[in-house]
Design an enzyme around this catalytic site. Structure first.
Site, PDB file in Angstrom:
ATOM      1  N   GLN A 127       0.851  -1.206   0.000  1.00 54.43           N
ATOM      2  CA  GLN A 127       0.000   0.000   0.000  1.00 54.43           C
ATOM      3  C   GLN A 127       0.875   1.241   0.000  1.00 54.43           C
ATOM      4  O   GLN A 127       1.830   1.332   0.761  1.00 54.43           O
ATOM      5  CB  GLN A 127      -0.905  -0.017   1.235  1.00 54.43           C
ATOM      6  CG  GLN A 127      -1.785   1.214   1.403  1.00 54.43           C
ATOM      7  CD  GLN A 127      -1.112   2.329   2.196  1.00 54.43           C
ATOM      8  OE1 GLN A 127      -0.358   2.054   3.120  1.00 54.43           O
ATOM      9  NE2 GLN A 127      -1.360   3.579   1.832  1.00 54.43           N
ATOM     10  N   TYR A 129       0.975   5.800  -0.748  1.00 60.42           N
ATOM     11  CA  TYR A 129       0.356   7.101  -1.022  1.00 60.42           C
ATOM     12  C   TYR A 129       1.151   7.759  -2.137  1.00 60.42           C
ATOM     13  O   TYR A 129       2.233   7.289  -2.518  1.00 60.42           O
ATOM     14  CB  TYR A 129       0.432   7.982   0.235  1.00 60.42           C
ATOM     15  CG  TYR A 129      -0.364   7.467   1.413  1.00 60.42           C
ATOM     16  CD1 TYR A 129      -1.754   7.529   1.419  1.00 60.42           C
ATOM     17  CD2 TYR A 129       0.281   6.941   2.529  1.00 60.42           C
ATOM     18  CE1 TYR A 129      -2.475   7.068   2.520  1.00 60.42           C
ATOM     19  CE2 TYR A 129      -0.435   6.484   3.633  1.00 60.42           C
ATOM     20  CZ  TYR A 129      -1.815   6.558   3.619  1.00 60.42           C
ATOM     21  OH  TYR A 129      -2.525   6.106   4.698  1.00 60.42           O
ATOM     22  N   THR A 154      -3.741   4.228  -1.996  1.00 59.92           N
ATOM     23  CA  THR A 154      -4.753   4.848  -1.132  1.00 59.92           C
ATOM     24  C   THR A 154      -4.996   6.284  -1.617  1.00 59.92           C
ATOM     25  O   THR A 154      -4.061   7.087  -1.700  1.00 59.92           O
ATOM     26  CB  THR A 154      -4.286   4.836   0.335  1.00 59.92           C
ATOM     27  OG1 THR A 154      -4.120   3.473   0.737  1.00 59.92           O
ATOM     28  CG2 THR A 154      -5.313   5.501   1.255  1.00 59.92           C
ATOM     29  N   HIS A 236     -11.499   5.225   5.238  1.00 58.00           N
ATOM     30  CA  HIS A 236     -10.258   5.174   6.021  1.00 58.00           C
ATOM     31  C   HIS A 236     -10.564   4.965   7.511  1.00 58.00           C
ATOM     32  O   HIS A 236      -9.902   5.514   8.385  1.00 58.00           O
ATOM     33  CB  HIS A 236      -9.462   6.465   5.804  1.00 58.00           C
ATOM     34  CG  HIS A 236      -7.964   6.304   5.860  1.00 58.00           C
ATOM     35  ND1 HIS A 236      -7.149   6.387   4.761  1.00 58.00           N
ATOM     36  CD2 HIS A 236      -7.125   6.075   6.906  1.00 58.00           C
ATOM     37  CE1 HIS A 236      -5.882   6.219   5.126  1.00 58.00           C
ATOM     38  NE2 HIS A 236      -5.836   6.027   6.417  1.00 58.00           N
ATOM     39  N   ARG A 239     -11.009   8.021   9.768  1.00 58.72           N
ATOM     40  CA  ARG A 239      -9.837   8.720  10.333  1.00 58.72           C
ATOM     41  C   ARG A 239      -9.488  10.011   9.602  1.00 58.72           C
ATOM     42  O   ARG A 239      -8.678  10.798  10.091  1.00 58.72           O
ATOM     43  CB  ARG A 239      -8.624   7.777  10.330  1.00 58.72           C
ATOM     44  CG  ARG A 239      -8.808   6.591  11.229  1.00 58.72           C
ATOM     45  CD  ARG A 239      -7.737   5.548  11.030  1.00 58.72           C
ATOM     46  NE  ARG A 239      -6.431   5.897  11.570  1.00 58.72           N
ATOM     47  CZ  ARG A 239      -6.096   5.832  12.847  1.00 58.72           C
ATOM     48  NH1 ARG A 239      -7.003   5.444  13.738  1.00 58.72           N
ATOM     49  NH2 ARG A 239      -4.884   6.138  13.248  1.00 58.72           N
ATOM     50  N   ASP A 267     -14.146  -1.665   3.656  1.00 56.48           N
ATOM     51  CA  ASP A 267     -13.688  -1.709   5.048  1.00 56.48           C
ATOM     52  C   ASP A 267     -14.273  -0.549   5.828  1.00 56.48           C
ATOM     53  O   ASP A 267     -14.817   0.399   5.270  1.00 56.48           O
ATOM     54  CB  ASP A 267     -12.153  -1.797   5.165  1.00 56.48           C
ATOM     55  CG  ASP A 267     -11.426  -0.488   4.873  1.00 56.48           C
ATOM     56  OD1 ASP A 267     -12.051   0.597   4.868  1.00 56.48           O
ATOM     57  OD2 ASP A 267     -10.206  -0.559   4.672  1.00 56.48           O
ATOM     58  N   GLY A 269     -15.572  -0.488  10.155  1.00 54.55           N
ATOM     59  CA  GLY A 269     -16.634  -0.862  11.071  1.00 54.55           C
ATOM     60  C   GLY A 269     -17.011  -2.331  11.060  1.00 54.55           C
ATOM     61  O   GLY A 269     -17.998  -2.715  11.691  1.00 54.55           O
ATOM     62  N   GLY A 290      -9.290  -3.198  10.009  1.00 52.70           N
ATOM     63  CA  GLY A 290      -8.165  -2.363  10.414  1.00 52.70           C
ATOM     64  C   GLY A 290      -7.937  -2.446  11.915  1.00 52.70           C
ATOM     65  O   GLY A 290      -7.070  -3.175  12.406  1.00 52.70           O
TER      66      GLY A 290
END
Ligand SMILES: Cc1cc2nc3c(=O)[nH]c(=O)nc-3n(C[C@H](O)[C@H](O)[C@H](O)COP(=O)(O)O)c2cc1C
Length: 341
Positions: A127, A129, A154, A236, A239, A267, A269, A290
């Protein structure tokens, strides 16, 4: 007794230093989107079928052509030595033991080569950025050489994330506690991922590209048009923005838009097996977890992450039996019921 992911959360919160526990738990904007993710799953109700043989329940599926034992992947998270000294290595070993995928994050505290090694033959995604063209090209080719199975870009962090409220109040600086493995010192400034960047990554890597952090159908279509093989519908974990929709609420429209051309995951919760089943009924191929992987890691390292994955797998089996659906791959919208309907 640690029977549920909620038990792991409570135990991890007890074990971790309060500022680390808050760093893991907190979201942006008064954690509203963190709560929204959880509430969205509560609103979805399943509609069980009877007269079905559920003696044997199959939980295996594939992601990007590789078999996984259960449709639950570990989400990419950086800085894992904050939770346990073995950090990303423990998570990779746990994922391999459980027969699933754990990505190596660019903000990991162990280098991707060691993470791939720890995962043995299990697939590892890398992963990243957008840290500028030179950094991105270097990181993608490093991940390829290390033997990663996919690149995960991401796209929901367009600028450096401000520390969240608790972190700011207590001046918490994660990188003063642990060392980033892929950078000398701090990471470079993050930039918004533009379509041209995504197209270039997709065109230059031989690996499948998964785009993480999409919440709108048209963005999913753009990402797939640029060459993405998979989409992670995600806010995310709440976040980055308190006003983002719950990821699972954005899932249906994205599956309708790109589900024929790409694998769609979600993803945010996911805390029980029936959350997983609901996401799959809405069209997700698999879910990612996560925070729950951090809870497992904090409580018992590698074994803790294996336990968390096993709890979810047992709960999925129980939910499918009740639902009259003997195979996760057969889940579809026919198993959903709108609450009150
Ligand atoms: C402590 C922590 C660190 C994270 N770091 C990253 C990261 O480096 N890259 C990324 O794409 N997502 C990161 N995430 C987001 C996760 O990949 C995932 O989207 C989110 O945690 C899912 O929500 P959940 O925690 O409710 O399962 C992080 C999440 C947490 C909790």
């Amino acid at each position: 007794m640690l029977l549920t992911l909620a038990d792991y959360e409570a135990e991890a919160t007890r074990i971790l230093a309060p500022e680390v526990a808050a760093f893991v738990a907190e979201g942006a904007g008064a954690s509203r989107a963190v709560r929204r993710n959880l509430e969205a799953f509560q609103r979805i109700v399943l509609s069980p079928r009877r007269f079905v043989d559920v003696e044997r329940i199959a939980t295996a599926t594939t992601v990007l052509g590789r078999e996984i034992s259960c449709p639950v992947l570990i989400a990419p998270t950086g800085l894992q030595q904050l939770a346990h000294p073995q950090g990303e290595l423990a998570t990779a070993r746990a994922a391999a033991r459980a027969g699933t995928v754990a990505p190596a994050a660019v903000l990991a505290t162990y280098p991707v080569e060691r993470i791939v090694d720890a995962a043995d033959a299990a697939p590892v995604w890398f992963q990243l950025y957008d840290y500028g063209r030179e950094n991105v090209d270097g990181l993608v080719s490093r991940a390829e050489t290390a033997g990663c199975a996919a690149i995960c870009v991401t796209v929901d962090v367009p600028r450096r994330t401000r520390m969240r409220e608790h972190g700011r109040r207590h001046d918490f600086r994660p990188t003063s506690r642990v060392t980033l493995a892929h950078f000398d010192g701090n990471a470079p400034d993050v930039r918004p991922v533009l379509l041209a960047t995504l197209e270039r990554i997709c065109a230059t890597t031989s690996l499948p590209v998964v785009v993480k952090g999409v919440l709108r159908a048209e963005d999913a279509a753009l990402a797939v048009g640029a060459g993405a093989a998979g989409i992670v519908v995600s806010n995310h974990g709440g976040r980055e923005s308190g006003s983002a929709p719950a990821a699972v609420d954005a899932l249906s429209e994205i599956v309708a838009e790109v589900g024929e051309r790409a694998e769609v995951y979600v993803d945010g919760g996911v805390r029980t097996g029936d959350d997983v089943v609901k996401a799959l009924a809405l069209g997700a191929r698999a879910v990612l977890i996560g925070r729950p992987s951090w809870w497992g890691l904090a409580v018992a390292g590698e074994q803790g992450v294996v336990d968390v994955l096993n709890i979810l797998r047992e709960e999925i089996i129980e939910t499918l039996a009740q639902l009259g659906c003997p195979d996760v791959r057969a889940l579809d919208r026919g198993y959903l019921r709108t609450e009150g309907a």
